[in-house]
Scaffold this motif. Structure first.
Motif, PDB file in Angstrom:
ATOM      1  N   ALA A  18      61.549  55.870  17.607  1.00 19.97           N
ATOM      2  CA  ALA A  18      61.888  55.090  16.250  1.00 19.97           C
ATOM      3  C   ALA A  18      60.429  54.695  16.095  1.00 19.97           C
ATOM      4  O   ALA A  18      59.883  54.148  17.021  1.00 19.97           O
ATOM      5  CB  ALA A  18      62.815  54.325  16.373  1.00 19.97           C
ATOM      6  N   VAL A  19      59.977  54.589  14.821  1.00 19.48           N
ATOM      7  CA  VAL A  19      58.625  54.322  14.343  1.00 19.48           C
ATOM      8  C   VAL A  19      59.024  54.120  12.883  1.00 19.48           C
ATOM      9  O   VAL A  19      59.113  54.042  11.674  1.00 19.48           O
ATOM     10  CB  VAL A  19      57.954  55.365  13.901  1.00 19.48           C
ATOM     11  CG1 VAL A  19      55.897  54.732  13.590  1.00 19.48           C
ATOM     12  CG2 VAL A  19      57.203  56.508  14.978  1.00 19.48           C
ATOM     13  N   ASN A  20      57.997  52.087  13.462  1.00 18.53           N
ATOM     14  CA  ASN A  20      57.795  51.359  12.154  1.00 18.53           C
ATOM     15  C   ASN A  20      57.535  51.273  10.610  1.00 18.53           C
ATOM     16  O   ASN A  20      56.052  51.624  10.758  1.00 18.53           O
ATOM     17  CB  ASN A  20      58.009  50.135  11.874  1.00 18.53           C
ATOM     18  CG  ASN A  20      58.716  49.203  12.673  1.00 18.53           C
ATOM     19  OD1 ASN A  20      60.176  49.831  12.743  1.00 18.53           O
ATOM     20  ND2 ASN A  20      58.936  48.866  13.354  1.00 18.53           N
ATOM     21  N   LEU A  33      60.899  39.489   7.162  1.00 23.71           N
ATOM     22  CA  LEU A  33      61.357  40.722   7.428  1.00 23.71           C
ATOM     23  C   LEU A  33      59.870  41.581   7.443  1.00 23.71           C
ATOM     24  O   LEU A  33      59.126  41.901   6.079  1.00 23.71           O
ATOM     25  CB  LEU A  33      61.827  41.782   7.034  1.00 23.71           C
ATOM     26  CG  LEU A  33      63.562  41.221   6.967  1.00 23.71           C
ATOM     27  CD1 LEU A  33      63.960  42.481   5.722  1.00 23.71           C
ATOM     28  CD2 LEU A  33      64.052  42.078   8.882  1.00 23.71           C
ATOM     29  N   VAL A  34      59.297  41.735   8.692  1.00 20.52           N
ATOM     30  CA  VAL A  34      57.421  41.782   8.593  1.00 20.52           C
ATOM     31  C   VAL A  34      57.583  42.873   9.733  1.00 20.52           C
ATOM     32  O   VAL A  34      58.103  42.569  11.255  1.00 20.52           O
ATOM     33  CB  VAL A  34      56.366  40.549   8.957  1.00 20.52           C
ATOM     34  CG1 VAL A  34      55.223  41.473   9.157  1.00 20.52           C
ATOM     35  CG2 VAL A  34      55.934  40.267   7.574  1.00 20.52           C
ATOM     36  N   ALA A  35      57.300  44.130   9.736  1.00 20.24           N
ATOM     37  CA  ALA A  35      56.739  45.031  10.783  1.00 20.24           C
ATOM     38  C   ALA A  35      56.484  44.883  11.699  1.00 20.24           C
ATOM     39  O   ALA A  35      55.221  44.426  11.236  1.00 20.24           O
ATOM     40  CB  ALA A  35      56.796  46.351   9.556  1.00 20.24           C
ATOM     41  N   ASP A  36      55.945  45.043  12.632  1.00 24.63           N
ATOM     42  CA  ASP A  36      54.882  45.554  13.679  1.00 24.63           C
ATOM     43  C   ASP A  36      54.976  47.062  13.999  1.00 24.63           C
ATOM     44  O   ASP A  36      55.676  47.740  14.016  1.00 24.63           O
ATOM     45  CB  ASP A  36      55.736  45.166  15.367  1.00 24.63           C
ATOM     46  CG  ASP A  36      54.938  45.768  16.721  1.00 24.63           C
ATOM     47  OD1 ASP A  36      53.721  46.351  16.262  1.00 24.63           O
ATOM     48  OD2 ASP A  36      54.364  44.660  17.817  1.00 24.63           O
ATOM     49  N   VAL A  37      53.631  46.834  13.653  1.00 20.99           N
ATOM     50  CA  VAL A  37      53.072  48.194  13.296  1.00 20.99           C
ATOM     51  C   VAL A  37      51.996  49.135  14.426  1.00 20.99           C
ATOM     52  O   VAL A  37      50.885  49.820  14.074  1.00 20.99           O
ATOM     53  CB  VAL A  37      52.887  48.064  12.043  1.00 20.99           C
ATOM     54  CG1 VAL A  37      53.538  48.561  10.608  1.00 20.99           C
ATOM     55  CG2 VAL A  37      51.658  47.573  11.602  1.00 20.99           C
TER      56      VAL A  37
END
Length: 313
Positions: free
Chosen positions: A234-236, A277-281
């Motif tokens: 799974a990849v943000n 809602l902020v992604a760890d990328v």
């Protein structure tokens, strides 16, 4: 194919993201098969000799089998989904058939060596004050859309666990903006109201969201499909940076000399809407991908396209 000819199957190919992904693949000279709903296929142009349309009811197992047999793809990007619009009225069975069963069926029908990118969403996650990681981010079933996307992820993860070579990437897309995005979305609705001389009614605007320009998003989808170390994960897909809805709205308002016509607080929040809602990328960035456009550029390019006559999808 050393650089063997790739053949891409794109479901949801006539949607907002699908149209931009097709444009990118045409630029790269890739061969593309576009799965189009039967009601929309008539009269569609063929803008590239490497692109063709296939009519398919993706809720039908037989139609999906015929599509896969005809396309023989080396890469699949599954963008087809229902429930994205807040006014969607589809039945529970429709969510199961299109959002869950379809990706599982595509996975089962793939030839060896084929890769499936399953497009998910930030709505699969609960909110968090910290950037949300793929592994540890708490997920939610607060809507049928979120439930079905999480169910599809779990199904693909289980299917991949049974084979040695992982065949799917579960992409979780955070906010996407750009030319052709649906008219109910934030920037098109603000521009439409302000240009028309009206008031842009908004919620309080304190929600914080991670957003990318759609051209960066489709580049990321291509990167996921063609980067084997990411397969099976799974990849943000996000920026790793958040701005408030108010910040975005005010940047649009300033561009249109309409700051005083931004009606913050005129609309209620959606029930259960997360604050942040902020992604760890980290995973995406460590694989070599970075966005081209800044947050500011992404907003400005979207506004410019609308002012230049781009019609919302």
């Amino acid at each position: 194919m050393g650089r063997e000819q790739r053949r891409w199957l794109i479901t949801g190919a006539d949607g907002f993201i699908g149209r931009h992904l097709r444009s990118l693949l045409r630029q790269y000279g890739e061969e593309v098969v576009c799965a189009i709903e039967p009601s929309t296929v008539t009269g569609k142009p063929h803008p590239s000799p490497n692109e063709k349309y296939c009519e398919a009811d993706l809720r039908s197992a037989g139609a999906v089998e015929s599509l896969m047999a005809a396309a023989q793809p080396t890469h699949i990007v599954n963008l087809a989904a229902i429930g994205i619009s807040p006014t969607s009225s589809e039945s529970t069975c429709d969510f199961v058939d299109l959002n869950v069963r379809l990706p599982g069926h595509l996975h089962a029908l793939m030839n060896p060596g084929c890769t499936l990118v399953q497009a998910g969403s930030m709505s699969q996650y609960q909110g968090s004050e910290k950037p949300i990681s793929e592994k540890d981010g708490a997920r939610t079933d607060r809507t049928l859309y979120a439930w079905s996307k999480n169910a599809a992820d779990s199904l693909l993860e289980s299917l991949d666990s049974r084979i040695e070579t992982k065949r799917s990437v579960r992409a979780r897309l955070f906010g996407v903006m750009g030319p052709g995005e649906p008219g109910h979305r934030l920037i098109p609705s603000i521009v439409g109201n302000l240009v028309g001389g009206g008031i842009a009614e908004l919620s309080d605007g304190t929600q914080v969201r991670d957003v990318l320009h759609v051209e960066d998003v489709v580049r990321a989808l291509f990167h996921l499909a063609t980067t084997p170390p990411l397969h099976g994960r799974a990849v943000n897909i996000g920026r790793g940076e958040g701005r408030s809805v108010r910040w975005i709205a005010e940047r649009v308002g300033r561009r249109l000399d309409g700051l005083e016509r931004l009606g913050f607080g005129a609309l209620p929040r959606r029930k259960g809407e997360p604050e942040v809602l902020v992604a760890d990328v980290g995973m995406l960035r460590s694989s070599g991908w970075t966005p081209r456009f800044s947050f500011e550029e992404s907003v400005d390019l979207t506004v410019d396209a609308l002012l230049g006559g781009e019609t919302p999808g």
